[in-house]
Scaffold this motif. Sequence first.
Motif, PDB file in Angstrom:
ATOM      1  N   ALA A 227     -28.912  82.914  65.113  1.00 31.38           N
ATOM      2  CA  ALA A 227     -27.746  82.354  65.590  1.00 31.38           C
ATOM      3  C   ALA A 227     -26.893  82.172  64.606  1.00 31.38           C
ATOM      4  O   ALA A 227     -25.581  81.601  65.011  1.00 31.38           O
ATOM      5  N   ASN A 228     -27.054  82.348  63.394  1.00 32.55           N
ATOM      6  CA  ASN A 228     -26.392  82.256  62.165  1.00 32.55           C
ATOM      7  C   ASN A 228     -25.463  80.611  62.253  1.00 32.55           C
ATOM      8  O   ASN A 228     -24.523  80.489  61.881  1.00 32.55           O
ATOM      9  N   LEU A 229     -26.697  79.711  62.312  1.00 37.65           N
ATOM     10  CA  LEU A 229     -26.249  78.224  62.428  1.00 37.65           C
ATOM     11  C   LEU A 229     -27.113  77.567  61.174  1.00 37.65           C
ATOM     12  O   LEU A 229     -27.311  76.509  61.319  1.00 37.65           O
ATOM     13  N   ASN A 230     -27.500  78.355  60.004  1.00 40.04           N
ATOM     14  CA  ASN A 230     -28.154  77.629  59.144  1.00 40.04           C
ATOM     15  C   ASN A 230     -27.296  76.360  58.441  1.00 40.04           C
ATOM     16  O   ASN A 230     -27.966  75.556  57.764  1.00 40.04           O
ATOM     17  N   SER A 231     -26.076  76.600  58.502  1.00 43.96           N
ATOM     18  CA  SER A 231     -25.208  75.283  57.935  1.00 43.96           C
ATOM     19  C   SER A 231     -24.905  74.447  58.868  1.00 43.96           C
ATOM     20  O   SER A 231     -24.571  73.361  58.385  1.00 43.96           O
ATOM     21  N   LYS A 232     -25.293  74.629  60.324  1.00 40.46           N
ATOM     22  CA  LYS A 232     -25.151  73.498  61.139  1.00 40.46           C
ATOM     23  C   LYS A 232     -26.308  72.826  61.585  1.00 40.46           C
ATOM     24  O   LYS A 232     -26.129  71.748  62.228  1.00 40.46           O
ATOM     25  N   ILE A 233     -27.342  73.525  61.514  1.00 34.78           N
ATOM     26  CA  ILE A 233     -28.814  72.886  61.950  1.00 34.78           C
ATOM     27  C   ILE A 233     -29.654  72.609  60.925  1.00 34.78           C
ATOM     28  O   ILE A 233     -29.797  73.473  60.164  1.00 34.78           O
ATOM     29  N   ILE A 234     -29.935  71.363  60.510  1.00 40.25           N
ATOM     30  CA  ILE A 234     -30.957  70.876  59.467  1.00 40.25           C
ATOM     31  C   ILE A 234     -32.169  70.476  60.264  1.00 40.25           C
ATOM     32  O   ILE A 234     -32.380  69.593  60.832  1.00 40.25           O
ATOM     33  N   LEU A 235     -33.098  71.342  59.850  1.00 39.07           N
ATOM     34  CA  LEU A 235     -34.571  71.145  60.338  1.00 39.07           C
ATOM     35  C   LEU A 235     -35.278  70.095  59.412  1.00 39.07           C
ATOM     36  O   LEU A 235     -35.444  70.588  58.389  1.00 39.07           O
ATOM     37  N   HIS A 236     -35.948  69.232  59.994  1.00 32.23           N
ATOM     38  CA  HIS A 236     -36.775  68.364  59.340  1.00 32.23           C
ATOM     39  C   HIS A 236     -38.287  68.511  60.362  1.00 32.23           C
ATOM     40  O   HIS A 236     -38.254  68.226  61.417  1.00 32.23           O
ATOM     41  N   ILE A 237     -39.287  68.781  59.411  1.00 30.71           N
ATOM     42  CA  ILE A 237     -40.865  68.712  59.960  1.00 30.71           C
ATOM     43  C   ILE A 237     -41.457  67.405  59.493  1.00 30.71           C
ATOM     44  O   ILE A 237     -41.496  67.267  58.319  1.00 30.71           O
ATOM     45  N   GLY A 238     -42.021  66.706  60.685  1.00 35.08           N
ATOM     46  CA  GLY A 238     -42.697  65.659  60.280  1.00 35.08           C
ATOM     47  C   GLY A 238     -42.460  64.556  61.525  1.00 35.08           C
ATOM     48  O   GLY A 238     -41.897  64.973  62.451  1.00 35.08           O
ATOM     49  N   ASP A 239     -42.783  63.352  61.267  1.00 37.05           N
ATOM     50  CA  ASP A 239     -42.935  62.222  62.020  1.00 37.05           C
ATOM     51  C   ASP A 239     -41.486  61.642  61.962  1.00 37.05           C
ATOM     52  O   ASP A 239     -40.861  61.118  60.923  1.00 37.05           O
ATOM     53  N   ALA A 240     -40.795  61.571  63.048  1.00 40.62           N
ATOM     54  CA  ALA A 240     -39.397  60.930  63.295  1.00 40.62           C
ATOM     55  C   ALA A 240     -39.332  59.565  62.645  1.00 40.62           C
ATOM     56  O   ALA A 240     -38.476  59.055  61.979  1.00 40.62           O
ATOM     57  N   LYS A 241     -40.424  58.870  62.683  1.00 37.59           N
ATOM     58  CA  LYS A 241     -40.608  57.322  62.320  1.00 37.59           C
ATOM     59  C   LYS A 241     -40.397  57.510  60.678  1.00 37.59           C
ATOM     60  O   LYS A 241     -39.992  56.509  60.213  1.00 37.59           O
ATOM     61  N   ASP A 242     -40.810  58.556  60.114  1.00 37.64           N
ATOM     62  CA  ASP A 242     -40.804  58.271  58.591  1.00 37.64           C
ATOM     63  C   ASP A 242     -39.549  58.990  58.070  1.00 37.64           C
ATOM     64  O   ASP A 242     -39.136  58.841  56.909  1.00 37.64           O
ATOM     65  N   ILE A 243     -38.931  60.168  58.741  1.00 37.72           N
ATOM     66  CA  ILE A 243     -37.840  60.878  58.532  1.00 37.72           C
ATOM     67  C   ILE A 243     -36.402  60.174  58.802  1.00 37.72           C
ATOM     68  O   ILE A 243     -35.735  60.081  57.771  1.00 37.72           O
TER      69      ILE A 243
END
Length: 138
Positions: free
Chosen positions: A104-120
């Motif tokens: 979708a060519n959205l690398n600059s718009k979407i920041i992916l975090h992998i992990g538990d939301a409570k920690d992030i």
Amino acid sequence: MNSKMTLEEYTINHSDPEDPILSELSRETHLKVPGARMLSGYLQGKLIEFISKMIQPEYVLEIGTYTGYSAICWAKGLKEKGCIHTIELNDERESIIRKYINKANLNSKIILHIGDAKDIIPRLEIKFDIVFIDADKP
């Protein structure tokens, strides 16, 4: 012949067609990812995109990425320099999420975090315009 149209039929008939990349993501999700019913999908995605374009947020926090469908929809309405931070607990989904963010060519718009939301979330020093909680449905 029944001339009454369902709300779903009406909505589909009066909405733009599904983005081909989102259609491909939906298909791959249904073929390869357990629990595909959790995918936001076409109509929900159109609503998310509509809300995003209407509000034009700068920063969105999404809790529960799944395979990235709704993140892509949110990204379509962001302000020019805006971004969405999306958090996915299951690291096995990272490859499909990144694949479609790239397509979708959205690398600059979407920041992916992998992990538990409570920690992030405590580490994100951003004031979000919208928080979309789409995780831990039970």
